[in-house]
Design an enzyme around this catalytic site. Structure first.
Site, PDB file in Angstrom:
ATOM      1  N   THR A   7     -35.054 -19.503 -13.047  1.00  0.00           N
ATOM      2  CA  THR A   7     -34.563 -18.981 -11.770  1.00  0.00           C
ATOM      3  C   THR A   7     -33.666 -20.018 -11.106  1.00  0.00           C
ATOM      4  OG1 THR A   7     -35.206 -17.990  -9.654  1.00  0.00           O
ATOM      5  CG2 THR A   7     -36.498 -19.868 -10.395  1.00  0.00           C
ATOM      6  N   ASN A   8     -32.824 -19.540 -10.206  1.00  0.00           N
ATOM      7  CA  ASN A   8     -32.043 -20.429  -9.347  1.00  0.00           C
ATOM      8  C   ASN A   8     -32.534 -20.331  -7.912  1.00  0.00           C
ATOM      9  OD1 ASN A   8     -30.115 -21.681 -11.140  1.00  0.00           O
ATOM     10  ND2 ASN A   8     -29.258 -19.628 -11.416  1.00  0.00           N
ATOM     11  N   LYS A  12     -38.604 -19.736  -4.447  1.00  0.00           N
ATOM     12  CA  LYS A  12     -39.611 -19.300  -5.432  1.00  0.00           C
ATOM     13  C   LYS A  12     -40.174 -20.520  -6.158  1.00  0.00           C
ATOM     14  CE  LYS A  12     -37.972 -14.876  -7.320  1.00  0.00           C
ATOM     15  NZ  LYS A  12     -37.610 -14.294  -8.609  1.00  0.00           N
ATOM     16  N   ASP A  68     -39.358 -10.414 -13.966  1.00  0.00           N
ATOM     17  CA  ASP A  68     -38.513  -9.284 -13.618  1.00  0.00           C
ATOM     18  C   ASP A  68     -39.358  -8.348 -12.769  1.00  0.00           C
ATOM     19  OD1 ASP A  68     -36.097  -7.962 -13.513  1.00  0.00           O
ATOM     20  OD2 ASP A  68     -36.408  -6.843 -15.349  1.00  0.00           O
ATOM     21  N   GLY A 149     -34.664  -7.360  -0.336  1.00  0.00           N
ATOM     22  CA  GLY A 149     -34.682  -6.201  -1.221  1.00  0.00           C
ATOM     23  C   GLY A 149     -35.136  -4.950  -0.487  1.00  0.00           C
ATOM     24  N   TYR A 150     -36.121  -4.263  -1.047  1.00  0.00           N
ATOM     25  CA  TYR A 150     -36.617  -2.998  -0.504  1.00  0.00           C
ATOM     26  C   TYR A 150     -37.745  -3.189   0.516  1.00  0.00           C
ATOM     27  CZ  TYR A 150     -34.068  -0.864  -4.420  1.00  0.00           C
ATOM     28  OH  TYR A 150     -33.101  -0.476  -5.299  1.00  0.00           O
ATOM     29  N   LYS A 171     -47.930 -11.280   3.064  1.00  0.00           N
ATOM     30  CA  LYS A 171     -47.269 -10.520   2.006  1.00  0.00           C
ATOM     31  C   LYS A 171     -47.583 -11.120   0.630  1.00  0.00           C
ATOM     32  CE  LYS A 171     -42.862  -9.479  -0.052  1.00  0.00           C
ATOM     33  NZ  LYS A 171     -41.477  -9.861  -0.164  1.00  0.00           N
ATOM     34  N   HIS A 176     -46.839  -7.747  -5.373  1.00  0.00           N
ATOM     35  CA  HIS A 176     -46.718  -7.669  -6.828  1.00  0.00           C
ATOM     36  C   HIS A 176     -46.406  -9.035  -7.429  1.00  0.00           C
ATOM     37  CE1 HIS A 176     -43.126  -6.927  -4.549  1.00  0.00           C
ATOM     38  NE2 HIS A 176     -42.370  -7.284  -5.557  1.00  0.00           N
ATOM     39  N   ARG A 177     -45.439  -9.740  -6.848  1.00  0.00           N
ATOM     40  CA  ARG A 177     -45.067 -11.055  -7.363  1.00  0.00           C
ATOM     41  C   ARG A 177     -46.208 -12.046  -7.166  1.00  0.00           C
ATOM     42  NH1 ARG A 177     -40.497 -11.334  -5.332  1.00  0.00           N
ATOM     43  NH2 ARG A 177     -39.263 -10.795  -7.127  1.00  0.00           N
TER      44      ARG A 177
END
Length: 192
Positions: A7-8, A12, A68, A149-150, A171, A176-177
């Site tokens: 990742t960049n 994260k 992903d 994002g969403y 969160k 999910h992450r």
């Protein structure tokens, strides 16, 4: 142990380094001087995560992992799924993506959805995958200003807040992450 996170995204990276402690050193793509556009051209999250991690492992011979993520909406046959980032076009415009989802769901009562993250870890050429899923519903309109994002149109089951209305700590506990990362961390800590 050194491990490359494909990742960049430095936020994260920092978050994961905190979870892993000092015994595992995380490296970014920049740390290994990788400026390649890593391909993501498969039809599933599992295949894309594997493709990114294997690309780094094969090219640099370094243990690594990649992730992903996709939003899967039941009434849209699990769209946008693997195309979540580019749902409204190649420029990865979050606002346009949300607008497209809301338009497609206009008048639809079934708003069930889920976010899914898959992490692919390659250590010494052997792969392990970890999955995190959070179920929820797509809201009628955007709510909240945090997240990305969403997040402004996704309300997780059991909550009356969108992801964009939650503070980051809350969160991350249920996302999910966050769930996939916790499985990865638990696995890596066993290896130490």
């Amino acid at each position: 142990m050194k491990l490359v996170f494909a990742t960049n995204n430095l936020n994260k990276l920092k978050e994961l380094q905190n979870l892993l402690g000092e015994e595992i050193e995380l490296l970014s793509l920049a740390d290994i001087h990788c400026q390649d556009e890593i391909p993501e051209d498969h039809e599933t999250l599992e295949e894309n995560a594997r493709q990114k991690a294997k690309y780094i492992f094969d090219k640099y011979k370094l243990n690594c992992f990649a992730d992903d993520t996709g939003l899967e909406i039941e009434a849209l046959n699990n769209e946008p799924g693997v195309y979540s980032a580019r749902y409204a076009g190649e420029d990865k415009d979050s606002k346009a993506n949300m607008k497209k989802v809301l338009l497609k769901l206009k008048g639809c009562e079934n708003r069930k959805s889920r976010f899914r993250t898959v992490i692919s870890l390659f250590i010494d050429g052997k792969e392990n995958q970890f999955e995190g899923i959070v179920k929820g519903n797509i809201l009628e309109k955007e709510r909240g200003i945090d997240g990305f994002g969403y997040d402004p149109i996704f309300e997780p089951d059991g909550y009356e807040l969108s992801f964009a209305e939650m503070d980051m700590k809350e969160k991350n506990k249920i996302s999910h992450r966050g769930l996939a990362v916790q499985k990865l961390v638990d696995y890596l800590l066993q290896l130490k």
